[in-house]
Design a protein around this motif. Structure first.
Motif, mmCIF file in Angstrom:
data_model
loop_
_atom_site.group_PDB
_atom_site.id
_atom_site.type_symbol
_atom_site.label_atom_id
_atom_site.label_comp_id
_atom_site.label_asym_id
_atom_site.label_seq_id
_atom_site.Cartn_x
_atom_site.Cartn_y
_atom_site.Cartn_z
ATOM 1 N N LEU A 4 0.830 -1.188 0.000
ATOM 2 C CA LEU A 4 0.000 0.000 0.000
ATOM 3 C C LEU A 4 0.871 1.246 0.000
ATOM 4 C CD1 LEU A 4 -2.676 -1.006 2.677
ATOM 5 C CD2 LEU A 4 -2.847 -1.147 0.201
ATOM 6 N N ILE A 5 0.443 2.257 -0.709
ATOM 7 C CA ILE A 5 1.176 3.515 -0.762
ATOM 8 C C ILE A 5 1.048 4.250 0.564
ATOM 9 C CG2 ILE A 5 1.264 5.766 -1.914
ATOM 10 C CD1 ILE A 5 0.192 4.201 -4.408
ATOM 11 N N ASN A 6 -0.147 4.287 1.118
ATOM 12 C CA ASN A 6 -0.400 4.907 2.409
ATOM 13 C C ASN A 6 -0.952 3.821 3.316
ATOM 14 O OD1 ASN A 6 -0.996 6.494 4.578
ATOM 15 N ND2 ASN A 6 -2.411 7.846 3.509
ATOM 16 N N GLN A 7 -0.077 3.169 4.059
ATOM 17 C CA GLN A 7 -0.472 2.001 4.841
ATOM 18 C C GLN A 7 -1.331 2.337 6.049
ATOM 19 O OE1 GLN A 7 2.949 -0.416 5.678
ATOM 20 N NE2 GLN A 7 3.395 -0.737 3.525
ATOM 21 N N ASN A 8 -1.195 3.531 6.599
ATOM 22 C CA ASN A 8 -1.952 3.917 7.788
ATOM 23 C C ASN A 8 -2.610 5.276 7.602
ATOM 24 O OD1 ASN A 8 -1.214 1.629 9.441
ATOM 25 N ND2 ASN A 8 0.837 2.504 9.463
ATOM 26 N N PRO A 9 -3.641 5.351 6.765
ATOM 27 C CA PRO A 9 -4.283 6.653 6.557
ATOM 28 C C PRO A 9 -5.058 7.090 7.794
ATOM 29 C CG PRO A 9 -5.590 4.947 5.550
ATOM 30 C CD PRO A 9 -4.319 4.289 6.042
ATOM 31 N N ILE A 10 -5.192 8.386 7.962
ATOM 32 C CA ILE A 10 -6.027 8.919 9.032
ATOM 33 C C ILE A 10 -7.475 8.750 8.586
ATOM 34 C CG2 ILE A 10 -6.678 10.991 10.312
ATOM 35 C CD1 ILE A 10 -3.788 11.982 9.827
ATOM 36 N N ILE A 11 -8.307 8.222 9.461
ATOM 37 C CA ILE A 11 -9.711 7.987 9.141
ATOM 38 C C ILE A 11 -10.553 9.000 9.907
ATOM 39 C CG2 ILE A 11 -11.616 6.331 9.178
ATOM 40 C CD1 ILE A 11 -9.450 4.121 9.131
ATOM 41 N N TYR A 12 -11.417 9.701 9.189
ATOM 42 C CA TYR A 12 -12.292 10.712 9.761
ATOM 43 C C TYR A 12 -13.703 10.151 9.843
ATOM 44 C CZ TYR A 12 -8.413 13.800 8.658
ATOM 45 O OH TYR A 12 -7.174 14.382 8.596
ATOM 46 N N GLU A 13 -14.493 10.674 10.748
ATOM 47 C CA GLU A 13 -15.865 10.227 10.889
ATOM 48 C C GLU A 13 -16.712 10.860 9.789
ATOM 49 O OE1 GLU A 13 -19.425 10.249 14.193
ATOM 50 O OE2 GLU A 13 -17.360 10.472 14.844
ATOM 51 N N ALA A 14 -17.500 10.048 9.135
ATOM 52 C CA ALA A 14 -18.384 10.555 8.089
ATOM 53 C C ALA A 14 -19.517 11.328 8.740
ATOM 54 C CB ALA A 14 -18.941 9.399 7.261
ATOM 55 N N SER A 15 -19.940 12.411 8.095
ATOM 56 C CA SER A 15 -21.013 13.229 8.657
ATOM 57 C C SER A 15 -22.338 12.497 8.549
ATOM 58 C CB SER A 15 -21.076 14.578 7.948
ATOM 59 O OG SER A 15 -21.444 14.402 6.608
ATOM 60 N N LEU A 57 -14.154 8.273 0.316
ATOM 61 C CA LEU A 57 -13.359 9.487 0.178
ATOM 62 C C LEU A 57 -13.656 10.455 1.316
ATOM 63 C CD1 LEU A 57 -13.497 10.148 -3.675
ATOM 64 C CD2 LEU A 57 -11.817 8.847 -2.344
ATOM 65 N N GLU A 58 -14.880 10.444 1.803
ATOM 66 C CA GLU A 58 -15.211 11.292 2.949
ATOM 67 C C GLU A 58 -14.476 10.826 4.204
ATOM 68 O OE1 GLU A 58 -19.045 13.100 5.350
ATOM 69 O OE2 GLU A 58 -19.263 11.155 4.373
ATOM 70 N N GLN A 59 -14.447 9.526 4.447
ATOM 71 C CA GLN A 59 -13.773 9.001 5.633
ATOM 72 C C GLN A 59 -12.285 9.319 5.637
ATOM 73 O OE1 GLN A 59 -15.267 4.965 5.015
ATOM 74 N NE2 GLN A 59 -16.005 5.014 7.133
ATOM 75 N N LEU A 60 -11.692 9.443 4.460
ATOM 76 C CA LEU A 60 -10.269 9.766 4.358
ATOM 77 C C LEU A 60 -10.030 11.268 4.233
ATOM 78 C CD1 LEU A 60 -9.187 6.865 1.998
ATOM 79 C CD2 LEU A 60 -8.645 7.118 4.424
ATOM 80 N N ASN A 61 -11.114 12.040 4.277
ATOM 81 C CA ASN A 61 -11.045 13.496 4.182
ATOM 82 C C ASN A 61 -10.496 13.956 2.826
ATOM 83 O OD1 ASN A 61 -11.976 15.693 5.667
ATOM 84 N ND2 ASN A 61 -9.901 16.280 6.265
ATOM 85 N N VAL A 62 -10.659 13.113 1.830
ATOM 86 C CA VAL A 62 -10.229 13.453 0.474
ATOM 87 C C VAL A 62 -11.205 14.462 -0.123
ATOM 88 C CG1 VAL A 62 -9.892 12.521 -1.860
ATOM 89 C CG2 VAL A 62 -9.011 11.288 0.125
ATOM 90 N N THR A 63 -12.489 14.293 0.164
ATOM 91 C CA THR A 63 -13.508 15.228 -0.301
ATOM 92 C C THR A 63 -14.137 15.925 0.890
ATOM 93 O OG1 THR A 63 -15.204 13.500 -0.270
ATOM 94 C CG2 THR A 63 -14.094 13.907 -2.363
ATOM 95 N N GLN A 64 -14.418 17.193 0.697
ATOM 96 C CA GLN A 64 -15.083 18.000 1.717
ATOM 97 C C GLN A 64 -16.080 18.923 1.035
ATOM 98 O OE1 GLN A 64 -12.389 20.035 4.387
ATOM 99 N NE2 GLN A 64 -10.844 18.457 4.100
ATOM 100 N N ARG A 65 -17.183 19.158 1.674
ATOM 101 C CA ARG A 65 -18.217 20.021 1.114
ATOM 102 C C ARG A 65 -17.685 21.430 0.859
ATOM 103 N NH1 ARG A 65 -20.430 24.168 0.544
ATOM 104 N NH2 ARG A 65 -22.586 24.603 0.315
ATOM 105 N N ASP A 66 -16.818 21.931 1.722
ATOM 106 C CA ASP A 66 -16.280 23.288 1.584
ATOM 107 C C ASP A 66 -15.350 23.452 0.384
ATOM 108 O OD1 ASP A 66 -17.690 23.999 3.820
ATOM 109 O OD2 ASP A 66 -15.993 23.796 5.183
ATOM 110 N N HIS A 67 -14.951 22.358 -0.244
ATOM 111 C CA HIS A 67 -14.046 22.419 -1.384
ATOM 112 C C HIS A 67 -14.777 22.190 -2.711
ATOM 113 C CE1 HIS A 67 -10.753 21.192 1.682
ATOM 114 N NE2 HIS A 67 -11.080 22.468 1.781
#
Length: 174
Positions: A4-15, A57-67
């Protein structure tokens, strides 16, 4: 075994803000005047699976509504996303998944631009150029293996428990 390229990604809580809007896929929406806003765009892309991890993508904070910027008057949508790491080799694939999802769901009147957020990827200019070049996108989607990967990432966005439910449009007679 794949590394894996990013073996330990930070996981965010989905809204918990879920939309109940129904989207029609494969339907002629050229003359549709239904107003679209950034929340609805976010609802369409938030549940796309990351190509490397079994997370959205939301859980990984890749996408955000503000963007996300939407101009209904100008028929344009701009989605900026943030790769999980500055050298993410999946950035182009993630952007392609976002583009395909929006092209399949939005009325054809919208011009969709997808880009990596400024300063979040070491090759942001090259990635952005690929993602917004119609010929490159078309060529990528002609590759059956790549299209299969994109469809796998989008499968979670069209399954039963997602935010934006997709309703198949009527079959078009030839």
């Amino acid at each position: 075994m794949t590394t894996l390229i990013n073996q330990n990604p930070i996981i965010y809580e989905a809204s918990a803000n879920n939309s109940t809007r129904e989207w029609r896929e494969d339907e002629d929406l050229e003359d549709s005047v239904d107003l679209i806003d950034a929340q609805e765009i976010f609802d369409l892309i938030r549940s796309i699976s990351d190509p490397e991890h079994p997370l959205s993508l939301e859980q990984l904070n890749v996408t955000q509504r503000d963007h996300i910027q939407v101009s209904d008057e100008n028929n344009s949508v701009l989605v900026e996303f943030t790769p999980t790491i500055p050298h993410c080799s999946m950035a182009t694939l993630i952007g392609l998944c976002i583009r395909v999802r929006l092209l399949r769901c939005l009325p054809a009147r919208f011009k969709v631009d997808i880009s990596v957020r400024k300063g979040t990827h070491q090759s942001e200019h090259a990635v952005n150029k690929q993602l917004n070049d119609k010929e490159r996108v078309a060529a990528a989607l002609e590759n059956s293996h790549l299209l299969e990967v994109v469809n796998q990432c989008l499968a979670t966005a069209t399954s039963g428990g997602v935010v934006a439910n997709i309703v198949k449009g009527p079959a078009i007679a030839n």
